[in-house]
Motif scaffolding. Structure first.
Motif, PDB file in Angstrom:
ATOM      1  N   UNK A 292       0.910  -1.065   0.014  1.00 23.32           N
ATOM      2  CA  UNK A 292       0.147  -0.082   0.165  1.00 23.32           C
ATOM      3  C   UNK A 292       0.964   1.263  -0.006  1.00 23.32           C
ATOM      4  N   UNK A 293       0.555   2.277  -0.643  1.00 23.22           N
ATOM      5  CA  UNK A 293       1.021   3.604  -0.784  1.00 23.22           C
ATOM      6  C   UNK A 293       0.422   4.394   0.304  1.00 23.22           C
ATOM      7  N   UNK A 294       0.659   4.177   1.520  1.00 29.61           N
ATOM      8  CA  UNK A 294       0.159   5.016   2.617  1.00 29.61           C
ATOM      9  C   UNK A 294       1.289   5.384   3.398  1.00 29.61           C
ATOM     10  N   UNK A 295       1.194   6.062   4.436  1.00 19.68           N
ATOM     11  CA  UNK A 295       2.089   6.419   5.561  1.00 19.68           C
ATOM     12  C   UNK A 295       2.326   5.254   6.448  1.00 19.68           C
ATOM     13  N   UNK A 296       3.469   5.402   7.244  1.00 18.26           N
ATOM     14  CA  UNK A 296       3.743   4.303   8.121  1.00 18.26           C
ATOM     15  C   UNK A 296       2.603   3.964   9.126  1.00 18.26           C
ATOM     16  N   UNK A 297       2.118   5.221   9.870  1.00 22.48           N
ATOM     17  CA  UNK A 297       0.905   5.122  10.636  1.00 22.48           C
ATOM     18  C   UNK A 297      -0.203   4.501  10.169  1.00 22.48           C
ATOM     19  N   UNK A 298      -0.566   4.992   8.829  1.00 21.25           N
ATOM     20  CA  UNK A 298      -1.749   4.379   8.202  1.00 21.25           C
ATOM     21  C   UNK A 298      -1.683   2.700   8.073  1.00 21.25           C
TER      22      UNK A 298
END
Length: 666
Positions: free
Chosen positions: A649-655
């Motif tokens: 997924x291309x999302x932030x580490x937190x996400x």
């Protein structure tokens, strides 16, 4: 209406390799045409929609019959633990300290990718089918399968995404690398809607043998209502994810819906019916019988009909049906002294239902066979399901390999001939009557020495009983090395030609049974217990218990019998039906078939029933039971999301961290 067996293509998700199909009439076999690829525009054509529909059935072979998926649903429960040859996949699932449950092992990835690919195919059919000229009955099959896959996912992972990139329950035609998980109630709302549509529009009778019907949809709708009711009630405060509120006051309305839906199917069975005996349900010569509502199909054409590589050697991967290997111990290590003095293997690997390819990966927990267990002696004496679930007696077959030895020496030095029983599992109550051999093949009974080759029978830890020619072991000595085989799942071929079978190492060409009409009775009974309808619960379970008392064939003795202990079975039904009794009955009906983890998670009984177990350890001579403990935290009632899916997924580490179920975050 005539019915023919449905054939399958291999197809999944957006871009699929396999075969397209043409429907000519409801009674015809699907006309399969080779096609190298499906692309999104193909789903706008009638041929594409029909090919996609066929692929919905094909995808079943990527769950059912896969030994590693079976592992995720059985190992670690109160039915199975890891066996002597188990690798990390099985030890991880056991939760007994020999492995760990993490987001990178096979327990995580067992169904995620295959289910979502099939969901997208189903959405494409639903979205484009009407414009392509597909009628509501055929579209209802896609509604059924979309709900079928989402039901597996929500039970396994908790809330999962309804939007695959193009909108909720929309056909996705482009790669999307962001994702948002829906809540459990949102997913169930979609499941209920799809299954209610399927019940309304599917035919009473299958358009082809094995295709979806109203009552198949009712089975999954009743089970989904039941599972959601438990989730709402949440009696043991099991956490959910994504976090959301749940209204326990609504639970009874869903238990009632589960009961009503199950009863509607029982009272209007359509083409389905209980088989006269439990043996008839599971014997390979009666596959695809009227009790089986859905199966992942196979046949003896290894390359196409069985989805394997051919040549009789199994790949150990989908789409082959190889799960039966896992529950089969290495019985071929038995040795015997033959008439000539040679030491031979009296029971050799054979492509028959009672034997098959041994892998020794999953062993049944001994507690089930002992006092207080689901297969305790009192049950064994009257319940035919015991005989029709396990291989308990091992018949010699050396002659089928071309060996002309006339006999071998068995227990008490007696002669054992071809097709006779060489080894048997006997009840716990017989243990005191058994004399055992030590590691040198010497009897522990003074003055007895049958001249057996040292290390031959002694190495297996078997014993003998007075007057019996077969070696024996009581079920209170079940170990990780030797245990009863799950006969129900065993291989069967029509081309053994009097021999052992040249393709004994391959996947089984039998269908894998997924849905059974008998489950309606247990769904209805479970809902009735929750609703306080004790009389109804007892009536429903007694239908199956009465059937279990009837026996017309003993598969372990390989002989026709005439037994009717139905009255005894019904008399033994407790006055008060509890959820634990329902779980016991579900175990006796569906032992080792992949129901168990879902049953224990649904009823929130997993930790209570499976946190400790007994089994003898890995050596053949290790016959004494040991107690093992499992750590089953509440957060494990849902599995980890596969880590490779999150990593992509291309999302932030937190996400990404928030996407994972809480118990499995780094």
């Amino acid at each position: 209406m005539k019915t023919k067996s449905i054939k399958y293509i291999l197809a999944a998700g957006l871009v699929c390799c396999g075969l397209s199909t043409t429907f000519t009439s409801c009674g015809d076999v699907l006309d399969e045409q080779p096609r190298s690829q499906f692309d999104p525009t193909f789903f706008t054509t009638k041929a594409g929609i029909e090919g996609g529909l066929t692929s919905l059935y094909a995808h079943l072979r990527y769950f059912y019959g896969n030994g590693y998926y079976l592992n995720t649903l059985e190992t670690g429960t109160d039915e199975y633990t890891y066996a002597q040859s188990a690798d990390g996949n099985f030890k991880d699932a056991d939760l007994s300290g020999v492995g760990q449950m993490v987001s990178t092992n096979s327990i995580a990835g067992g169904c995620w990718g295959t289910a979502f690919a099939n969901i997208n195919t189903a959405s494409g059919i639903i979205e484009n089918g009407a414009a392509a000229g597909i009628d509501d009955a055929l579209l209802a099959e896609a509604h059924f399968f979309r709900a079928f896959d989402y039901f597996i996912l929500v039970q396994t992972y908790g809330g999962v995404p309804l939007d695959l990139g193009a909108g909720e329950l929309k056909f996705n035609t482009s790669t999307v690398r962001t994702s948002v998980r829906n809540t459990v109630p949102e997913v169930y709302a979609a499941i209920f809607k799809d299954l209610e549509t399927a019940v309304a529009n599917l035919p009473e009778n299958p358009r082809l043998t094995g295709t979806a019907t109203k009552n198949l949809a009712r089975l999954y709708l009743s089970k989904a209502y039941l599972t959601y009711a438990w989730w709402l009630e949440n009696p043991n405060n099991i956490p959910t994810y994504p976090e959301c509120s749940r209204d326990a006051s609504q639970a009874n309305s869903y238990f009632q819906k589960a009961y009503d839906t199950a009863m509607a199917a029982i009272n209007n069975p359509g083409p389905y019916a209980l088989q006269p005996t439990f043996y008839d349900v599971n014997v390979a010569t009666n596959d695809r019988n009227s009790e089986i509502m859905l199966y992942a199909d196979h046949d003896e054409d290894e390359k196409y009909g069985n989805g394997g590589a051919g040549y009789g050697w199994g790949s150990g991967g989908s789409p082959e049906n190889f799960a039966y290997w896992m529950e089969t111990w290495n019985y071929t290590e038995m040795t015997a002294k033959a008439a000539s003095g040679a030491v031979i293997n009296p029971i050799q690997r054979e492509a028959v239902q009672a034997l098959g390819r041994p892998w020794t990966r999953m062993a049944p927990i001994a507690d089930n066979f002992l006092e207080g267990g689901v297969w305790e002696d009192a049950v064994k004496a009257i319940d035919s399901r015991y005989d029709a679930t396990f291989t308990l007696r091992y018949h010699t077959n050396w002659q089928k390999s071309g060996n002309t030895e006339p006999y071998v020496l068995g227990g008490n030095g007696e002669k054992v001939y071809p097709n006779d029983v060489y080894f048997s599992w006997v009840p716990e109550s017989e243990d005191s009557k058994i004399g055992n051999y030590d590691k040198n093949g010497v009897s522990d009974q003074p003055g007895i020495d049958f001249g057996l080759p040292k290390g031959a029978d002694g190495k297996l830890g078997f014993g003998e009983m007075a007057g019996r020619p077969d070696f024996v072991l009581a079920v209170n000595h079940i170990s990780r090395k030797k245990y009863p085989i799950n006969w129900k799942l065993g291989i069967y071929r029509t081309d053994n030609n009097g021999g052992l079978g040249s393709k004994v190492n391959g996947g089984s060409p039998r269908p894998w049974n997924i849905a059974k009409f008998s489950e309606f009775y247990l769904i209805g009974a479970e809902a009735a217990v929750k609703l306080g309808k004790q009389a109804d619960a007892k009536t429903l379970v007694n239908v199956l218990r009465a059937r279990a008392g009837k026996q017309t064939f003993s598969q372990n003795d390989n002989v026709a019998v005439s037994v009717d202990k139905s009255a005894e079975m019904v008399a033994a039904t407790p006055a008060t039906i509890t959820i634990d009794f329902i779980l016991d009955e579900r175990s006796r009906e569906f032992w080792g078939e992949g129901y168990r983890w879902f049953d224990l998670v649904r009823t929130q009984k997993w930790a209570e029933r499976a946190s400790t177990y007994r089994i003898a350890d890995v050596g053949y001579l290790t016959n004494d039971l040991k107690t093992f403990k499992r750590d089953i935290p509440a957060g494990y009632y849902i599995r980890p999301i596969p880590q490779d899916q999150i990593d992509g997924l291309i999302m932030s580490k937190e996400e990404k961290d928030a996407y994972q179920n809480p118990a499995y975050r780094n």
